[in-house]
Write a protein that holds these residues in place. Sequence first.
Motif, mmCIF file in Angstrom:
data_model
loop_
_atom_site.group_PDB
_atom_site.id
_atom_site.type_symbol
_atom_site.label_atom_id
_atom_site.label_comp_id
_atom_site.label_asym_id
_atom_site.label_seq_id
_atom_site.Cartn_x
_atom_site.Cartn_y
_atom_site.Cartn_z
ATOM 1 N N PRO A 8 0.816 -1.231 0.000
ATOM 2 C CA PRO A 8 0.000 0.000 0.000
ATOM 3 C C PRO A 8 0.846 1.276 0.000
ATOM 4 C CG PRO A 8 -0.808 -1.562 1.639
ATOM 5 C CD PRO A 8 0.464 -2.139 1.090
ATOM 6 N N CYS A 9 2.036 1.230 0.605
ATOM 7 C CA CYS A 9 2.869 2.433 0.667
ATOM 8 C C CYS A 9 3.360 2.864 -0.712
ATOM 9 C CB CYS A 9 4.041 2.226 1.613
ATOM 10 S SG CYS A 9 5.026 0.765 1.268
ATOM 11 N N ARG A 10 3.288 1.960 -1.685
ATOM 12 C CA ARG A 10 3.715 2.312 -3.039
ATOM 13 C C ARG A 10 2.750 3.295 -3.717
ATOM 14 N NH1 ARG A 10 7.685 -0.982 -5.434
ATOM 15 N NH2 ARG A 10 9.346 -0.885 -3.899
ATOM 16 N N ARG A 11 1.582 3.431 -3.109
ATOM 17 C CA ARG A 11 0.572 4.311 -3.736
ATOM 18 C C ARG A 11 0.599 5.723 -3.155
ATOM 19 N NH1 ARG A 11 -2.146 -0.832 -3.701
ATOM 20 N NH2 ARG A 11 -3.212 -0.469 -1.728
ATOM 21 N N VAL A 12 1.522 5.961 -2.241
ATOM 22 C CA VAL A 12 1.628 7.308 -1.657
ATOM 23 C C VAL A 12 3.089 7.761 -1.717
ATOM 24 C CG1 VAL A 12 -0.335 6.970 -0.094
ATOM 25 C CG2 VAL A 12 1.963 6.396 0.678
ATOM 26 N N ALA A 13 3.310 9.031 -1.473
ATOM 27 C CA ALA A 13 4.674 9.574 -1.523
ATOM 28 C C ALA A 13 5.520 8.957 -0.407
ATOM 29 C CB ALA A 13 4.632 11.085 -1.363
ATOM 30 N N ALA A 36 -1.479 -0.800 8.301
ATOM 31 C CA ALA A 36 -2.472 -1.749 8.813
ATOM 32 C C ALA A 36 -3.213 -2.453 7.685
ATOM 33 C CB ALA A 36 -3.457 -1.031 9.731
ATOM 34 N N THR A 37 -3.139 -1.913 6.469
ATOM 35 C CA THR A 37 -3.804 -2.556 5.330
ATOM 36 C C THR A 37 -2.827 -3.424 4.534
ATOM 37 O OG1 THR A 37 -3.348 -0.760 3.760
ATOM 38 C CG2 THR A 37 -5.347 -0.564 5.111
ATOM 39 N N CYS A 38 -1.607 -3.498 5.000
ATOM 40 C CA CYS A 38 -0.564 -4.221 4.252
ATOM 41 C C CYS A 38 -0.654 -5.730 4.521
ATOM 42 C CB CYS A 38 0.798 -3.693 4.694
ATOM 43 S SG CYS A 38 2.151 -4.202 3.637
ATOM 44 N N PRO A 39 -0.473 -6.551 3.502
ATOM 45 C CA PRO A 39 -0.508 -8.004 3.722
ATOM 46 C C PRO A 39 0.554 -8.449 4.734
ATOM 47 C CG PRO A 39 -0.521 -7.490 1.378
ATOM 48 C CD PRO A 39 -0.252 -6.201 2.099
ATOM 49 N N ALA A 40 0.189 -9.441 5.532
ATOM 50 C CA ALA A 40 1.071 -9.909 6.610
ATOM 51 C C ALA A 40 2.472 -10.251 6.112
ATOM 52 C CB ALA A 40 0.455 -11.132 7.271
ATOM 53 N N ARG A 41 2.536 -10.903 4.961
ATOM 54 C CA ARG A 41 3.836 -11.322 4.415
ATOM 55 C C ARG A 41 4.744 -10.103 4.199
ATOM 56 N NH1 ARG A 41 5.254 -11.299 -0.723
ATOM 57 N NH2 ARG A 41 3.135 -10.775 -1.350
ATOM 58 N N HIS A 99 0.301 -4.961 19.721
ATOM 59 C CA HIS A 99 0.779 -3.983 18.748
ATOM 60 C C HIS A 99 -0.139 -3.926 17.527
ATOM 61 C CE1 HIS A 99 3.031 -1.960 15.698
ATOM 62 N NE2 HIS A 99 3.004 -3.053 14.964
ATOM 63 N N LEU A 100 -0.502 -5.099 17.012
ATOM 64 C CA LEU A 100 -1.339 -5.125 15.815
ATOM 65 C C LEU A 100 -2.732 -4.578 16.116
ATOM 66 C CD1 LEU A 100 -0.264 -8.560 14.287
ATOM 67 C CD2 LEU A 100 0.398 -6.286 13.539
ATOM 68 N N ALA A 101 -3.237 -4.864 17.313
ATOM 69 C CA ALA A 101 -4.553 -4.335 17.697
ATOM 70 C C ALA A 101 -4.496 -2.808 17.786
ATOM 71 C CB ALA A 101 -4.989 -4.936 19.030
ATOM 72 N N ALA A 102 -3.397 -2.292 18.321
ATOM 73 C CA ALA A 102 -3.247 -0.836 18.415
ATOM 74 C C ALA A 102 -3.139 -0.199 17.037
ATOM 75 C CB ALA A 102 -2.010 -0.498 19.248
ATOM 76 N N SER A 103 -2.716 -0.988 16.049
ATOM 77 C CA SER A 103 -2.628 -0.484 14.670
ATOM 78 C C SER A 103 -3.990 -0.495 13.994
ATOM 79 C CB SER A 103 -1.655 -1.331 13.854
ATOM 80 O OG SER A 103 -0.384 -1.303 14.427
ATOM 81 N N GLY A 104 -4.989 -1.032 14.683
ATOM 82 C CA GLY A 104 -6.348 -0.994 14.131
ATOM 83 C C GLY A 104 -6.818 -2.282 13.485
ATOM 84 N N LEU A 105 -6.039 -3.353 13.582
ATOM 85 C CA LEU A 105 -6.456 -4.611 12.962
ATOM 86 C C LEU A 105 -7.497 -5.325 13.819
ATOM 87 C CD1 LEU A 105 -3.901 -4.053 11.287
ATOM 88 C CD2 LEU A 105 -3.508 -6.497 11.263
ATOM 89 N N THR A 106 -8.405 -6.024 13.157
ATOM 90 C CA THR A 106 -9.405 -6.802 13.892
ATOM 91 C C THR A 106 -8.772 -8.105 14.377
ATOM 92 O OG1 THR A 106 -10.117 -8.045 11.948
ATOM 93 C CG2 THR A 106 -11.211 -5.923 12.355
ATOM 94 N N ALA A 107 -9.504 -8.777 15.294
ATOM 95 C CA ALA A 107 -8.987 -10.046 15.811
ATOM 96 C C ALA A 107 -8.808 -11.061 14.679
ATOM 97 C CB ALA A 107 -9.939 -10.587 16.869
#
Length: 130
Positions: A8-13, A36-41, A99-107
């Motif tokens: 996702p970071c490739r789509r922004v500056a 937080a929208t980036c694939p786990a891998r 950490h991942l929960a604080a980043s906004g990811l669901t369970a």
Amino acid sequence: MDTFRNAPCRRVAPDTFFPDGDDANAGIRAAKQICATCPARLVTECARLAVRGDERSGVWAGINIPSNFGPSRTEARRRLEILAGEKFPDAKRGEVVAHLAASGLTAAEIGARLGVGERTVYRDRKAVAS
Ligand code: SF4
């Protein structure tokens, strides 16, 4: 092959991930939300890059590395090392979950990243919170 071509970071500056100035905190939050929208891998690969490159600033794998040396940077480094590891002790999983929960990811999203069920995610979160 470019591992990060679909990140996702490739789509922004690129400077989105190195916020500074008066709006730095808002910029850090925005960058973390993109991560937080980036694939786990890719998150794992991103954390590895930051650790191996001994990065000293910027948001990597959803973790902000403070540019000033101190406990916050040490903590960021420790979290990145945990995320970069393909395996980590179960005792550490709670920290990763928090950490991942604080980043906004669901369970469900966290479980998918870590290869565990949602129930395990809830249990780990509870253990860290208590
Ligand atoms: S985790 Fe890394 S690769 Fe993924 S969006 Fe964030 S900075 Fe980009």
